[in-house]
Motif scaffolding. Sequence first.
Motif, PDB file in Angstrom:
ATOM      1  N   TRP A 227     -56.701  71.770 -51.711  1.00  0.00           N
ATOM      2  CA  TRP A 227     -57.989  72.465 -51.687  1.00  0.00           C
ATOM      3  C   TRP A 227     -58.374  72.862 -50.262  1.00  0.00           C
ATOM      4  N   VAL A 245     -57.598  74.952 -55.624  1.00  0.00           N
ATOM      5  CA  VAL A 245     -57.329  73.975 -56.682  1.00  0.00           C
ATOM      6  C   VAL A 245     -58.014  72.664 -56.330  1.00  0.00           C
ATOM      7  N   GLY A 246     -58.706  72.082 -57.299  1.00  0.00           N
ATOM      8  CA  GLY A 246     -59.436  70.850 -57.068  1.00  0.00           C
ATOM      9  C   GLY A 246     -60.907  71.058 -56.804  1.00  0.00           C
ATOM     10  N   HIS A 249     -66.098  73.594 -59.105  1.00  0.00           N
ATOM     11  CA  HIS A 249     -66.638  74.701 -59.885  1.00  0.00           C
ATOM     12  C   HIS A 249     -65.631  75.799 -60.235  1.00  0.00           C
ATOM     13  N   ALA A 251     -62.425  76.368 -61.266  1.00  0.00           N
ATOM     14  CA  ALA A 251     -61.685  76.478 -62.529  1.00  0.00           C
ATOM     15  C   ALA A 251     -62.631  76.730 -63.695  1.00  0.00           C
ATOM     16  N   LYS A 252     -63.745  76.040 -63.718  1.00  0.00           N
ATOM     17  CA  LYS A 252     -64.721  76.220 -64.805  1.00  0.00           C
ATOM     18  C   LYS A 252     -65.270  77.641 -64.800  1.00  0.00           C
ATOM     19  N   ARG A 262     -64.330  76.543 -70.493  1.00  0.00           N
ATOM     20  CA  ARG A 262     -64.101  75.856 -69.230  1.00  0.00           C
ATOM     21  C   ARG A 262     -62.611  75.576 -69.057  1.00  0.00           C
ATOM     22  N   TYR A 263     -62.066  76.031 -67.956  1.00  0.00           N
ATOM     23  CA  TYR A 263     -60.676  75.726 -67.631  1.00  0.00           C
ATOM     24  C   TYR A 263     -60.610  74.475 -66.763  1.00  0.00           C
ATOM     25  N   ASP A 264     -59.487  73.763 -66.867  1.00  0.00           N
ATOM     26  CA  ASP A 264     -59.149  72.805 -65.830  1.00  0.00           C
ATOM     27  C   ASP A 264     -58.215  73.511 -64.855  1.00  0.00           C
ATOM     28  N   ASP A 265     -57.814  72.837 -63.795  1.00  0.00           N
ATOM     29  CA  ASP A 265     -56.997  73.486 -62.775  1.00  0.00           C
ATOM     30  C   ASP A 265     -55.661  73.981 -63.332  1.00  0.00           C
ATOM     31  N   GLU A 266     -55.049  73.190 -64.188  1.00  0.00           N
ATOM     32  CA  GLU A 266     -53.744  73.563 -64.734  1.00  0.00           C
ATOM     33  C   GLU A 266     -53.842  74.843 -65.554  1.00  0.00           C
ATOM     34  N   THR A 267     -54.863  74.917 -66.394  1.00  0.00           N
ATOM     35  CA  THR A 267     -55.047  76.117 -67.210  1.00  0.00           C
ATOM     36  C   THR A 267     -55.384  77.312 -66.340  1.00  0.00           C
TER      37      THR A 267
END
Length: 308
Positions: A227, A245-246, A249, A251-252, A262-267
């Motif tokens: 990050w 990444v990390g 806010h 990713a969401k 809402r995404y997580d970092d991987e998605t």
Amino acid sequence: MSAPTVERTRTVVTDAPVDPVLTLRGLRRGGGDPVHRTGPDGAIWRGTRTPEGVATVAVSARPADGAIEGRAWGPGAGWILDHLPGLVGAEDDPAGFEPGLALLERLHRRFAGWRVCRTGLVMESLTPAILEQKVTSTEAWRSWRELVWRFGERAPGPTPFPLWVQPDARTLAGLPSWEWHRAGVGPQRAETLVRCARVATALERTVGLDFAEVERRLRSVPGVGVWTAAEVMQRAHGNADAVSVGDFHVAKSVGWALAGERYDDETMLAVLERWRGHRYRVTRLIELAGITAPRRGPRFSPRDYRAF
């Protein structure tokens, strides 16, 4: 009485409109940032520390001429004006970016003047990025102001308001633990900042290197993760592909903007792959539009490490 500081100027003419207010907004650390302020005429004023010394730069657009004007004062004035095209994003090339989605098409047109800047100054971005690790913006920006006011210096030139330059690396490297505590900086972030300050010269030499090598060198310092490296490369190195990444806010917000979820970092990374080379461009356009996922639960309360 000391001699007045000489003003130096440079004008950058661009093929396409470039909006320095939008572009430089990403360098500001909160509305009360003492090194970044907006003048009465809309010009952006920054106090900065260059390899040739401190400088003040005032940047304003002349849309009718397709030009951006920079005025600078101080020992580092020549350096900052030499690097003015990178600072205002005139060297960023979005030509290969293909939005491909209606929302991104609209945002790309709406923020057509925004560009990825390249300051060429690593510690200038690294110091506040480390302060922002795993705390709220309110906490980080309060610490930033404390450190700048107490250990920085006044920016040179006839500034229309008080303007400051952040502390140099030598000063940060020598701060004792109680001064970090007094500024509200926890031990882990303070130790990371001291480690970075001790190798600041080597980190500054990463400007101009391949981005993969830049990230490797930044992350070789304990406490600097993916990050923090991305936040620095977006600003100091002009990396249009660096993804934060990390982030609490990003990713969401990306997920909500692109898919209504809402995404997580991987998605997020999987979805952004289609824009590789311009992934930061996508996330920043969404951020500029103010698109965020609805909040769930109570707002996180800022902490004050000075009370611990």
